[in-house]
Each structure stands twice: as structure tokens, then as C-alpha cells.
Design a protein around this motif. Structure first.
Motif: not given
Ligand SMILES: O=P(O)(O)O[C@H]1O[C@H](CO)[C@@H](O)[C@H]1O
Ligand SMILES: Nc1nc2[nH]cnc2c(=O)[nH]1
Length: 319
Positions: A36, A92, A94, A122, A207, A226-227, A284
């Protein structure tokens, strides 16, 4: 939910990608996933060809702000021109994507020929010693959905070659992690900028509640996001060496003591003056803002690591 792409779709996707590329980029040796707000990593690439996800068999569209929807092919590195492919935007669960869709781009990159992958994300910092802006070299993970019945590899095995029972004890390549610290040293980054830790994968999109943050910290996680973990599993299943860099974009709220409304009311009724705590709320927008601030450091670090990967390592399957 997008239909789950399979092993059978891979040759079609690879052919569509190669058709859009100059020949020198047909076989990238390193893959990058931009987390992100981190799509700026593409600025390290030379002679870039963008291949939009739209129209690529098996690919979905990223719906999250801070994620674009293209593969970027190009060359990276000062010492050598290393052909790379970067995912500008990931999928993702979600968003409603199946886990097969989430893992598919990694499987395609492996079919294109990558030997190593640098996955960035992130994430929220659970470890109180980490600062916002710290970059965490991930050494292990806690796959919460995996432990509760949603392991990304559940289902038919991806291809006849992959193992049914993937070991993940050594998923995060010590050789690549070592290069990350050497690269940081060569770039003159302050030693506190790059730390080591364990990433907890949660499904999101909420979150963490304070109790969830407390739980994750207690069970040994330093970061939460979340990834990433499905991508790591897809890469390891196909023998691709994995390095994960997590950018701490915020601190997860872990209360030492809960605010007591009961005590506050009692104090108020007794005529006592009380100081109300400041409520911390993650967003975010904040996540993307830190990505912007630290984007350049992440970009230089990733480029330096790729420059340091010896050809012999890039050409061999990682242990
Ligand atoms: O993991 P990335 O895609 O970097 O993003 C992170 O940031 C987002 C939440 O702000 C969620 O998607 C979380 O997993
Ligand atoms: N789950 C989770 N994902 C994040 N991505 C960026 N920050 C966070 C966070 O605090 N929690």
C-alpha cells in the motif's frame, strides 16, 4: 468474487504478457510486490514496460487506494542490469478476491522465470520498540486465517509438481535477509531504520481492536497486516526465494490499562478534574502518507538488495 484462476490458465497469461514485452524482458529474474502506497518502487526501474492487469487472463483489478493495477517490467541495479517484474497493486481477500486470485500473480511471475521475490507491505507495529517508519525484515509469520481453517493452499494442489505439505519453517530466506542488512549498511541508513520481526496475517478489512492488538503481541507478532502471507506461500511452493519488507505505517493500539469510564464518572461526580486520554485511530490515509514519506528509502533499499543478489544465487533455486 472473481473466478479462481488455475494452473491451466498460466500458459495463456504468460503468453499474453510476453506478447506485450520486448524480448530482453521475457524472463525477469526478480519479482517485486509493491505494498500500500509503495508503487513508487517502480521508479528504480529502467526501460519500463507496463502491462495492465485488465485483460490479463486470471488477473483481477486492485480496488484499494494506493494500489495501481499493472505489472511493470524493467531493469534495475547499478552493478548489473537485472530484469525485474513489479506488481503495482496486489489483491487482498477482503476485497472479495479468492485466495487463488490473490496468489495467481506470484505463480505467473514464477512461470515467467523469477528466482527471488521481494514482497513489501504496509503494516501496523505491535512491537513497542518499533517506530512509525521502521522497515521490518520479516523472519517469520503467524497466519491467523491459516490456523483457523483458511490456509491459502487448501484445495487441489496447484500443479502436479508442488508438494501437498509445504514446510514453512525456512520460508524467509536467510541469504536475502542478510543482503537487506548489508544493503542498508551500504546506503548508510541508521541502524534503527531496519529491524527484524514476525508478521501476523489477519483478514481485515477492519484494523485491530485493542484486545486483538494485545492478543497478537502476546502470541509473538511484531507487525500485523492483511496481505503477504498467501504470496509467500505461493512463492515458496514453487521454490522462489522470499524476502519480505514491512513498513511500519502506524502503531497498533495496545493499552497498558483500559480507560475506565466508571472511574471518570465517579471522579466527575466527586468534583475532581480529570484529564481525558487522546484516542488514537489508524486510517488508510495515514498508512499511505507514511508510504509516501518512506517510499524513497524503501525504493533505494530494494534496488540495492537486487544489486547485491549474486548472479549465482539469482539463478539457483533458494534453499
Ligand atoms: O499489505 P498492504 O497491501 O501493503 O496494505 C496494508 O494496508 C491496508 C490497510 O491500510 C491493508 O491492505 C494492509 O494489508
Ligand atoms: N491489520 C492491519 N493492517 C495494517 N496495514 C497498515 N496498518 C495496519 C494495521 O494497523 N493493522
Amino acid at each position: 468474487m472473481s473466478p479462481a484462476p488455475t494452473f491451466e490458465t498460466i500458459p495463456e497469461t504468460v503468453a499474453a504478457i510476453r506478447k506485450a514485452l520486448p524480448e530482453g524482458l521475457h524472463t525477469p529474474s526478480v519479482g517485486i510486490v509493491c505494498g500500500s502506497g509503495l508503487s513508487g518502487l517502480v521508479e528504480s526501474l529502467r526501460d519500463v514496460t507496463l502491462v495492465p492487469y485488465d485483460g490479463l487472463p486470471g488477473f483481477a483489478k486492485s480496488t484499494v487506494p494506493g494500489h495501481r493495477s499493472s505489472l511493470a517490467f524493467g531493469f534495475i541495479g547499478e552493478k548489473q542490469a537485472v530484469p525485474v517484474v513489479a506488481m503495482l497493486g496486489r489483491f487482498h481477500p477482503y476485497e472479495g478476491h479468492s485466495l487463488s486470485t490473490v496468489m495467481y500473480p506470484i505463480r505467473v511471475m514464477a512461470a515467467l522465470g523469477i528466482k527471488d521475490i521481494i514482497i513489501t507491505n504496509a503494516a501496523g507495529a505491535l512491537n513497542p520498540e518499533f517506530s512509525v517508519g521502521s522497515i521490518v525484515v520479516v523472519r517469520d509469520h503467524l497466519a491467523l486465517p491459516g490456523l483457523s481453517g483458511f490456509n491459502p493452499l487448501i484445495g487441489p494442489t496447484f500443479s502436479p509438481e508442488v508438494t501437498r505439505f509445504l514446510p514453512v519453517s525456512g520460508a524467509y530466506s536467510p541469504a536475502l535477509r542478510r543482503l537487506a542488512f548489508l544493503a542498508a549498511h551500504q546506503l548508510g541508513l541508521p541502524s534503527d531504520d531496519l529491524v527484524e520481526g514476525t508478521y501476523a496475517w489477519v483478514s481485515g478489512p477492519t484494523y485491530e481492536s485493542p484486545a486483538e492488538g494485545t492478543f497478537l503481541r502476546r502470541v509473538g507478532a511484531d507487525m500485523v497486516g492483511m496481505s503477504t502471507v498467501p504470496e509467500v506461500l505461493a512463492a515458496r511452493e514453487l521454490g522462489v526465494g522470499v524476502l519480505v519488507l514491512s513498513l511500519a505505517t502506524n502503531k497498533v493500539v495496545i493499552p497498558e490499562k483500559y480507560r475506565s469510564i466508571k472511574e471518570e464518572v465517579a471522579a466527575e461526580l466527586a468534583g475532581k478534574k480529570i484529564e481525558l486520554p487522546v484516542e488514537e485511530v489508524v486510517s488508510h490515509a495515514e498508512v499511505l502518507e507514511i508510504g509516501k514519506i518512506k517510499g524513497d528509502v524503501m525504493r533505494k533499499l530494494v534496488a540495492k538488495i537486487i544489486d547485491l543478489i549474486p548472479e549465482s544465487v539469482r539463478d539457483a533455486t533458494q534453499p
